[in-house]
Design a protein around this motif. Sequence first.
Motif, mmCIF file in Angstrom:
data_model
loop_
_atom_site.group_PDB
_atom_site.id
_atom_site.type_symbol
_atom_site.label_atom_id
_atom_site.label_comp_id
_atom_site.label_asym_id
_atom_site.label_seq_id
_atom_site.Cartn_x
_atom_site.Cartn_y
_atom_site.Cartn_z
ATOM 1 N N LEU A 130 1.122 -1.123 0.062
ATOM 2 C CA LEU A 130 0.159 -0.111 -0.114
ATOM 3 C C LEU A 130 0.979 0.995 0.276
ATOM 4 C CD1 LEU A 130 -3.007 0.846 0.084
ATOM 5 C CD2 LEU A 130 -2.500 0.504 2.514
ATOM 6 N N GLU A 131 2.140 0.965 1.440
ATOM 7 C CA GLU A 131 2.751 2.373 0.337
ATOM 8 C C GLU A 131 3.368 2.518 -0.950
ATOM 9 O OE1 GLU A 131 5.649 1.864 3.620
ATOM 10 O OE2 GLU A 131 4.696 2.080 5.708
ATOM 11 N N ARG A 132 3.941 1.501 -1.411
ATOM 12 C CA ARG A 132 4.077 1.758 -2.848
ATOM 13 C C ARG A 132 3.756 2.686 -3.618
ATOM 14 N NH1 ARG A 132 4.692 -1.644 -6.457
ATOM 15 N NH2 ARG A 132 2.923 -3.654 -5.645
ATOM 16 N N LEU A 133 2.375 1.362 -3.572
ATOM 17 C CA LEU A 133 1.409 2.045 -4.479
ATOM 18 C C LEU A 133 1.064 3.990 -4.436
ATOM 19 C CD1 LEU A 133 -1.083 -0.964 -4.824
ATOM 20 C CD2 LEU A 133 0.091 -0.349 -6.566
ATOM 21 N N LEU A 134 0.623 3.953 -3.316
ATOM 22 C CA LEU A 134 0.554 5.178 -2.114
ATOM 23 C C LEU A 134 1.660 6.202 -2.565
ATOM 24 C CD1 LEU A 134 -1.415 6.833 -1.368
ATOM 25 C CD2 LEU A 134 -0.305 6.800 0.757
ATOM 26 N N ASP A 135 2.918 6.206 -2.655
ATOM 27 C CA ASP A 135 3.992 6.699 -3.209
ATOM 28 C C ASP A 135 3.792 6.893 -5.119
ATOM 29 O OD1 ASP A 135 4.980 7.129 -0.760
ATOM 30 O OD2 ASP A 135 6.127 5.209 -0.548
ATOM 31 N N GLU A 136 3.532 5.294 -6.080
ATOM 32 C CA GLU A 136 3.590 5.511 -7.075
ATOM 33 C C GLU A 136 2.089 6.956 -7.926
ATOM 34 O OE1 GLU A 136 2.851 2.244 -8.718
ATOM 35 O OE2 GLU A 136 5.087 1.449 -7.852
ATOM 36 N N GLU A 137 1.384 6.305 -7.077
ATOM 37 C CA GLU A 137 0.447 7.875 -6.884
ATOM 38 C C GLU A 137 0.650 9.085 -6.934
ATOM 39 O OE1 GLU A 137 -3.556 8.297 -8.829
ATOM 40 O OE2 GLU A 137 -1.808 6.703 -8.583
ATOM 41 N N VAL A 138 1.321 9.564 -6.402
ATOM 42 C CA VAL A 138 1.903 10.927 -5.331
ATOM 43 C C VAL A 138 2.418 11.673 -6.873
ATOM 44 C CG1 VAL A 138 2.795 11.773 -4.057
ATOM 45 C CG2 VAL A 138 1.420 10.447 -3.227
ATOM 46 N N CYS A 139 3.483 10.093 -6.929
ATOM 47 C CA CYS A 139 4.183 10.900 -8.118
ATOM 48 C C CYS A 139 3.856 10.636 -9.534
ATOM 49 C CB CYS A 139 6.094 9.609 -8.657
ATOM 50 S SG CYS A 139 6.975 10.306 -9.685
ATOM 51 N N ARG A 140 2.948 10.495 -9.454
ATOM 52 C CA ARG A 140 1.880 10.526 -11.140
ATOM 53 C C ARG A 140 1.569 11.493 -10.813
ATOM 54 N NH1 ARG A 140 -3.230 10.262 -12.761
ATOM 55 N NH2 ARG A 140 -3.639 9.764 -10.748
ATOM 56 N N VAL A 141 0.899 12.160 -9.501
ATOM 57 C CA VAL A 141 -0.151 13.462 -9.823
ATOM 58 C C VAL A 141 0.577 14.553 -9.106
ATOM 59 C CG1 VAL A 141 -1.479 14.499 -8.396
ATOM 60 C CG2 VAL A 141 -2.304 12.009 -8.300
ATOM 61 N N ARG A 142 1.720 14.304 -9.031
ATOM 62 C CA ARG A 142 2.556 15.701 -8.792
ATOM 63 C C ARG A 142 2.900 15.442 -10.348
ATOM 64 N NH1 ARG A 142 7.047 16.092 -7.582
ATOM 65 N NH2 ARG A 142 7.056 18.325 -6.932
ATOM 66 N N GLY A 143 3.226 14.441 -11.474
ATOM 67 C CA GLY A 143 3.911 15.147 -12.948
ATOM 68 C C GLY A 143 2.935 15.383 -13.651
ATOM 69 N N ASN A 144 1.188 15.481 -13.314
ATOM 70 C CA ASN A 144 0.025 15.657 -13.869
ATOM 71 C C ASN A 144 0.165 17.540 -12.927
ATOM 72 O OD1 ASN A 144 -0.449 13.777 -15.651
ATOM 73 N ND2 ASN A 144 -1.103 13.497 -13.492
ATOM 74 N N LEU A 145 0.591 17.458 -12.155
ATOM 75 C CA LEU A 145 0.562 18.893 -11.374
ATOM 76 C C LEU A 145 1.500 19.925 -12.040
ATOM 77 C CD1 LEU A 145 -1.226 21.370 -9.048
ATOM 78 C CD2 LEU A 145 1.031 20.418 -7.614
ATOM 79 N N PHE A 146 2.261 19.418 -12.778
ATOM 80 C CA PHE A 146 3.549 20.326 -12.650
ATOM 81 C C PHE A 146 3.551 20.139 -14.209
ATOM 82 C CE2 PHE A 146 5.304 20.319 -8.748
ATOM 83 C CZ PHE A 146 4.964 21.820 -8.588
ATOM 84 N N GLN A 147 2.292 19.742 -15.500
ATOM 85 C CA GLN A 147 2.325 19.800 -16.906
ATOM 86 C C GLN A 147 2.050 21.174 -16.558
ATOM 87 O OE1 GLN A 147 0.087 17.423 -18.086
ATOM 88 N NE2 GLN A 147 0.730 15.430 -17.529
ATOM 89 N N ILE A 148 2.987 21.764 -17.376
ATOM 90 C CA ILE A 148 3.026 23.449 -18.087
ATOM 91 C C ILE A 148 2.397 23.277 -18.777
ATOM 92 C CG2 ILE A 148 3.697 25.939 -17.779
ATOM 93 C CD1 ILE A 148 4.127 24.557 -15.056
ATOM 94 N N ASN A 149 1.105 24.739 -19.323
ATOM 95 C CA ASN A 149 0.734 24.624 -20.751
ATOM 96 C C ASN A 149 0.152 23.474 -21.814
ATOM 97 O OD1 ASN A 149 1.021 27.755 -20.714
ATOM 98 N ND2 ASN A 149 2.938 26.753 -21.560
ATOM 99 N N GLY A 150 -0.147 22.332 -20.950
ATOM 100 C CA GLY A 150 -1.153 21.301 -21.092
ATOM 101 C C GLY A 150 0.310 20.326 -22.057
ATOM 102 N N VAL A 151 1.178 20.280 -21.678
ATOM 103 C CA VAL A 151 2.861 20.137 -22.435
ATOM 104 C C VAL A 151 3.086 18.804 -21.310
ATOM 105 C CG1 VAL A 151 5.149 19.320 -22.775
ATOM 106 C CG2 VAL A 151 3.531 21.605 -22.926
ATOM 107 N N LYS A 152 2.176 17.299 -21.610
ATOM 108 C CA LYS A 152 2.656 15.750 -20.565
ATOM 109 C C LYS A 152 4.018 15.120 -21.699
ATOM 110 C CE LYS A 152 0.192 11.679 -19.876
ATOM 111 N NZ LYS A 152 -1.272 10.987 -20.406
#
Length: 317
Positions: A37-59
């Motif tokens: 559960l800790e591993r899955l939670l860390d992966e999800e946090v990393c993925r969501v942070r990446g989406n948060l810092f998508q500047i100008n919609g650039v994925k």
Amino acid sequence: MGENSTNNNTQNTADYLAQLLKDKKQLAVFPNVFLHLERLLDEEVCRVRGNLFQINGVKKEPLDLPSAEGQIEPHSEKVYVPVKEHPDFNFVGRILGPRGMTAKQLEQETGCKIMVRGRGSMRDKKKEELNRGKANWEHLNDELHVLITVEDSPNRAAIKLQRAVEEIKKLLVPAADGEDELKKRQLMELAIINGTYRDSSIKTTAPPTPRLVAPQISLATPLRSPTTPLGAPLILSPRLPMTNQLSNGMGPPPLIAPAEAGLLYAPYADYHQYATLSPALLAEYPGADPSGTGVFGKQRRHLTIRDHPYTRAGSLS
């Protein structure tokens, strides 16, 4: 329309990231218990942070690495910061981010280690001056730069370093105040980490403030008015002259008009019969003088000698 949609997506992503970090903090109470559960939670946090810092919609797409060819060796690259062109811009804070989270995010995306080195890289300037020239602090003699290192095969290391250099160069482009979208999201992430971020999905209503309302006073009976006087007369002065007297010399107090001195007065219905009723009432008492002169007849008390039932011997001769 497109700008509002982007703002809503950013807000939703920040809300979700705040909830994930809250769950991670609660899960830390049980260390080494829920490993997956800790591993899955860390992966999800990393993925969501990446989406948060998508500047100008650039994925940012993940790296497509080939198979390793050759031995694993350390590789490094330097990217110098344009401090001379922009001396007042905070490049170090922009690269590291809040609590170093921006640099850590780049490390996870590129697989490289990112460090800020050179003159002006340390927050404590006094400590920087003391360490300059010492062993393992040779980088302080160089200009401010970003050091990128990776350990991998030559073909894979080249791809990782290229991606890291591109991302670092994007951060070294200064933006005007109020238009720096990256800085806004970094401040948003800092509020999430500090626990001061307000989740927009949770609606909180402020308690109503109490208001002081004057009570409504309602009178059951109307106030007295001079036109309709009630009750006995109110005589404010005790020295009012007695002008009207009845024939017996014991007349009632004078009648005072309501308009005089604001007095309230209610006349009695049988007040004019006071003179005729007085002798009749006084006649009911014994010894009363019905003539109305006010003089009562005196009664003389006659004392008689009472015989004592027991007489002493020799008292009567």
